[in-house]
Design a protein around this motif. Structure first.
Motif, mmCIF file in Angstrom:
data_model
loop_
_atom_site.group_PDB
_atom_site.id
_atom_site.type_symbol
_atom_site.label_atom_id
_atom_site.label_comp_id
_atom_site.label_asym_id
_atom_site.label_seq_id
_atom_site.Cartn_x
_atom_site.Cartn_y
_atom_site.Cartn_z
ATOM 1 N N ASP A 254 0.866 -0.865 0.140
ATOM 2 C CA ASP A 254 -0.116 0.378 -0.397
ATOM 3 C C ASP A 254 0.834 1.598 -0.196
ATOM 4 O OD1 ASP A 254 -2.468 -1.959 0.111
ATOM 5 O OD2 ASP A 254 -2.648 -1.248 2.150
ATOM 6 N N ALA A 256 0.360 5.359 -0.014
ATOM 7 C CA ALA A 256 -0.075 6.640 0.947
ATOM 8 C C ALA A 256 0.959 7.168 0.075
ATOM 9 C CB ALA A 256 0.101 7.151 1.749
ATOM 10 N N ARG A 288 -2.312 -0.875 -3.610
ATOM 11 C CA ARG A 288 -3.545 0.310 -3.041
ATOM 12 C C ARG A 288 -2.562 0.999 -3.609
ATOM 13 N NH1 ARG A 288 -6.647 -3.703 1.286
ATOM 14 N NH2 ARG A 288 -4.362 -3.992 1.938
ATOM 15 N N ILE A 290 -3.471 5.339 -1.344
ATOM 16 C CA ILE A 290 -4.034 6.228 -1.185
ATOM 17 C C ILE A 290 -3.398 8.022 -1.254
ATOM 18 C CG2 ILE A 290 -5.163 6.212 1.059
ATOM 19 C CD1 ILE A 290 -4.460 3.708 2.061
ATOM 20 N N ALA A 292 -3.549 11.402 0.107
ATOM 21 C CA ALA A 292 -4.153 11.938 1.463
ATOM 22 C C ALA A 292 -3.681 13.456 1.065
ATOM 23 C CB ALA A 292 -3.658 11.913 2.262
ATOM 24 N N MET A 307 -6.946 5.532 -4.034
ATOM 25 C CA MET A 307 -8.597 5.674 -2.863
ATOM 26 C C MET A 307 -7.836 7.102 -1.834
ATOM 27 S SD MET A 307 -8.204 2.445 -1.230
ATOM 28 C CE MET A 307 -6.879 2.081 -0.589
ATOM 29 N N GLN A 308 -8.198 8.320 -1.089
ATOM 30 C CA GLN A 308 -8.546 9.272 -1.128
ATOM 31 C C GLN A 308 -9.162 9.326 0.802
ATOM 32 O OE1 GLN A 308 -9.387 12.386 -3.558
ATOM 33 N NE2 GLN A 308 -10.857 11.578 -4.926
ATOM 34 N N ARG A 309 -8.218 9.578 1.791
ATOM 35 C CA ARG A 309 -8.046 9.464 3.057
ATOM 36 C C ARG A 309 -7.689 11.041 4.191
ATOM 37 N NH1 ARG A 309 -6.959 3.933 5.406
ATOM 38 N NH2 ARG A 309 -7.800 3.406 3.223
ATOM 39 N N PRO A 310 -8.357 11.048 5.025
ATOM 40 C CA PRO A 310 -7.648 12.133 5.798
ATOM 41 C C PRO A 310 -6.143 11.865 5.735
ATOM 42 C CG PRO A 310 -9.829 12.116 5.818
ATOM 43 C CD PRO A 310 -9.041 10.551 4.642
ATOM 44 N N LYS A 312 -5.135 12.114 9.019
ATOM 45 C CA LYS A 312 -5.459 11.495 10.327
ATOM 46 C C LYS A 312 -5.895 10.018 10.372
ATOM 47 C CE LYS A 312 -6.210 16.468 12.572
ATOM 48 N NZ LYS A 312 -6.870 16.609 13.018
ATOM 49 N N ARG A 313 -6.401 9.781 9.559
ATOM 50 C CA ARG A 313 -6.389 8.173 9.572
ATOM 51 C C ARG A 313 -5.605 7.243 8.793
ATOM 52 N NH1 ARG A 313 -12.595 7.396 7.044
ATOM 53 N NH2 ARG A 313 -12.073 5.505 7.186
ATOM 54 N N LEU A 314 -4.481 7.360 8.280
ATOM 55 C CA LEU A 314 -3.249 6.906 7.315
ATOM 56 C C LEU A 314 -2.643 6.271 8.962
ATOM 57 C CD1 LEU A 314 -1.372 9.877 5.091
ATOM 58 C CD2 LEU A 314 -3.961 7.581 4.706
#
Length: 501
Positions: A254, A256, A288, A290, A292, A307-310, A312-314
């Protein structure tokens, strides 16, 4: 003798290492080493200019000039009309070069102490000029006499074969002799003959433009038989990844991407840089990807596969993080946490600028390699200006010794380093640096560095070590530019989508 081939690693030696090798090579050679070098030059001249009638050889005062004199003797004996311009007082120079001068005179080679301008005007594109003015130890700006020779070669119709290194080029750095204050005057060779080992300056900086086709005659040097500590190795081509049938998206890591400051933040929208890195990681086969954002994006289009994610949630401890692409000033707020928690990290662009300005961030970057509680791996990907900021020097100092600068960064921050530019250098603690020779000027546009950062992150996610991931990604990045379709503009977004496993 063969053309320089990237298919296998080859050691890059400095002038000192070459000189230390010469006695051992001489002991194995049935003829004086200078005669072997001159014969190699003559054979290459016959191969690249088989129909030449006239050959002009500009000869300098050292051993490089001696090689040129031996080449002149061989070409004269093969029936070529050879004229040598000896740009040094007779009776001066090394003993081997003096012996070569004596042999050439005895054979009837025509020697002059000036440039034969009228004779040169009669040369054609089938003829040949040979540059044997300065060798691998050249460091000073060109004298007026040498400048006149270089200018004559540049204006001559005949192509140029340079022995060792094109005159005017620093053989170690690939910059002009004399540095930024020196004149940008150098021989533009169609071919360069390297003897024993290729010099680093041919593979980076202006060397990529002035050397033409590089040939290597090792004169008996065998890396596995002779003890010689290389400055660097040639970076080998990217090897295609083979995926097991019994795998799934979690098998390939993964990635990010943390970056992308919006227009609203500071008046410059940089969301595209983060999208480019994400697209590159996606097409390189990360399981994957991600994304941010550092600030709310400006309505940009993100590939549906990403995928998109804040932030703080990584779960940074479980991710291969690429940080800094288009990060702007917003990167500073998250960088301490990124440096502390990321399992594997590629730090690029604004992330590097933030580190350069903050001692605590520099310490945090170094601390990532500490064994307690567990080492975290890092690749940094600076261009020369970013490297200068990290090293607290200027860009010309970085460019004057790119291998040393890359290794100093690696040792200072205990990480793998990609010093980008013409002849990118990859370095890491405990590794001999690599010089990458794939790529061309098509990559000199905005966004291609973001693509490279995403590609490095994907290779790390697929299980390569930080150093190996950097080497593989840099090679592939350049290879794509080398095979880019003629007539089709290279843009960073197109480059990212062209990546494959």
């Amino acid at each position: 003798m063969h053309t320089l081939n990237r298919s296998h690693a080859w050691p890059i030696l400095g002038p000192g290492e070459v000189r230390l090798l010469e006695p051992a090579l001489q002991a194995l050679s049935p003829a004086p080493l200078m005669q072997s070098a001159g014969l190699a030059g003559a054979r290459l001249a016959m191969a690249i200019a088989p129909h030449a009638r006239r050959v002009w050889i500009a000869v300098g005062p050292g051993n490089n000039g001696g090689d040129g004199l031996e080449a002149a003797l061989n070409l004269h004996q093969r029936g070529k009309e050879v004229v040598v311009s000896l740009m040094a007082p007779r009776g001066s120079g090394p003993s081997d070069a003096q012996a070569a001068l004596k042999r050439a005179l005895q054979a009837g080679v025509r020697l002059l102490d000036h440039v034969p301008h009228i004779w040169l005007q009669q040369m054609t594109a089938q003829d040949l000029c040979i540059d044997a003015l300065l060798g691998i130890g050249a460091t000073r700006p060109l004298s007026p006499e040498l400048q006149a020779c270089v200018q004559a070669m540049q204006s001559c119709t005949a192509p140029v074969l340079a022995i060792d290194v094109p005159t005017g080029l620093n053989p170690q750095s690939g910059q002009w002799l004399g540095g930024e204050t020196g004149q940008a005057l150098a021989v533009r060779a169609a071919h360069t003959l390297s003897l024993i080992s290729v010099q680093a300056g041919l593979l980076m900086g202006h060397g990529r433009d002035t050397s033409g086709q590089i040939w290597l005659d090792d004169l008996g040097f065998r890396p596995d038989q002779h003890q010689a500590k290389p400055l660097a190795w040639l970076n080998t081509p990217h090897s295609k990844t083979v995926r097991a049938h019994a795998s799934h998206k979690g098998s390939h890591g993964d990635v990010a991407i943390i970056g992308g400051e919006s227009m609203a933040a500071h008046g410059m929208g940089m969301n595209g840089a983060a999208i480019l890195a994400a697209t590159a990681a996606l097409h390189a086969g990360a399981g994957r990807v991600i994304l941010a954002w550092l600030t709310e994006p400006d309505g940009v289009s993100v590939p549906p596969d990403v995928m998109q994610r804040p932030f703080k949630r990584l779960a940074l401890e479980q991710l291969h993080v690429v940080c800094g692409c288009g990060g702007g000033n917003a990167i500073g707020a998250v960088l301490p946490e990124v440096l502390q928690r990321s399992a594997q990290l590629v730090l690029d662009a604004d992330g590097l600028n933030a580190v350069a300005q903050d001692r605590q961030l520099q310490n945090a970057l170094r601390q990532r390699a500490a064994p307690d509680p567990a080492p975290q791996t890092t690749v940094i990907t600076p261009h020369p200006l970013e490297a200068a900021r990290l090293l607290d020097c200027n860009t010309s100092q970085v460019q004057s010794n790119r291998i040393q600068a890359a290794q100093e960064l690696a040792d200072r921050f205990q990480c793998s380093v990609v010093l980008k530019g013409s002849g990118s250098v990859i370095a890491a603690p405990g590794h001999t640096p690599r010089i990458n020779t794939s790529g061309n000027g098509l990559l000199a546009i905005g966004g291609t560095g973001d693509v490279l950062a995403g590609l490095v992150g994907a290779r790390m996610a697929q299980g390569l070590s930080a150093f190996d991931a950097a080497c593989a990604a840099v090679a592939q990045h350049g290879e794509m530019a080398d095979t880019w379709p003629q007539g089709r503009s290279l843009t960073a977004s197109r480059l990212a989508r062209k990546i494959n496993l």
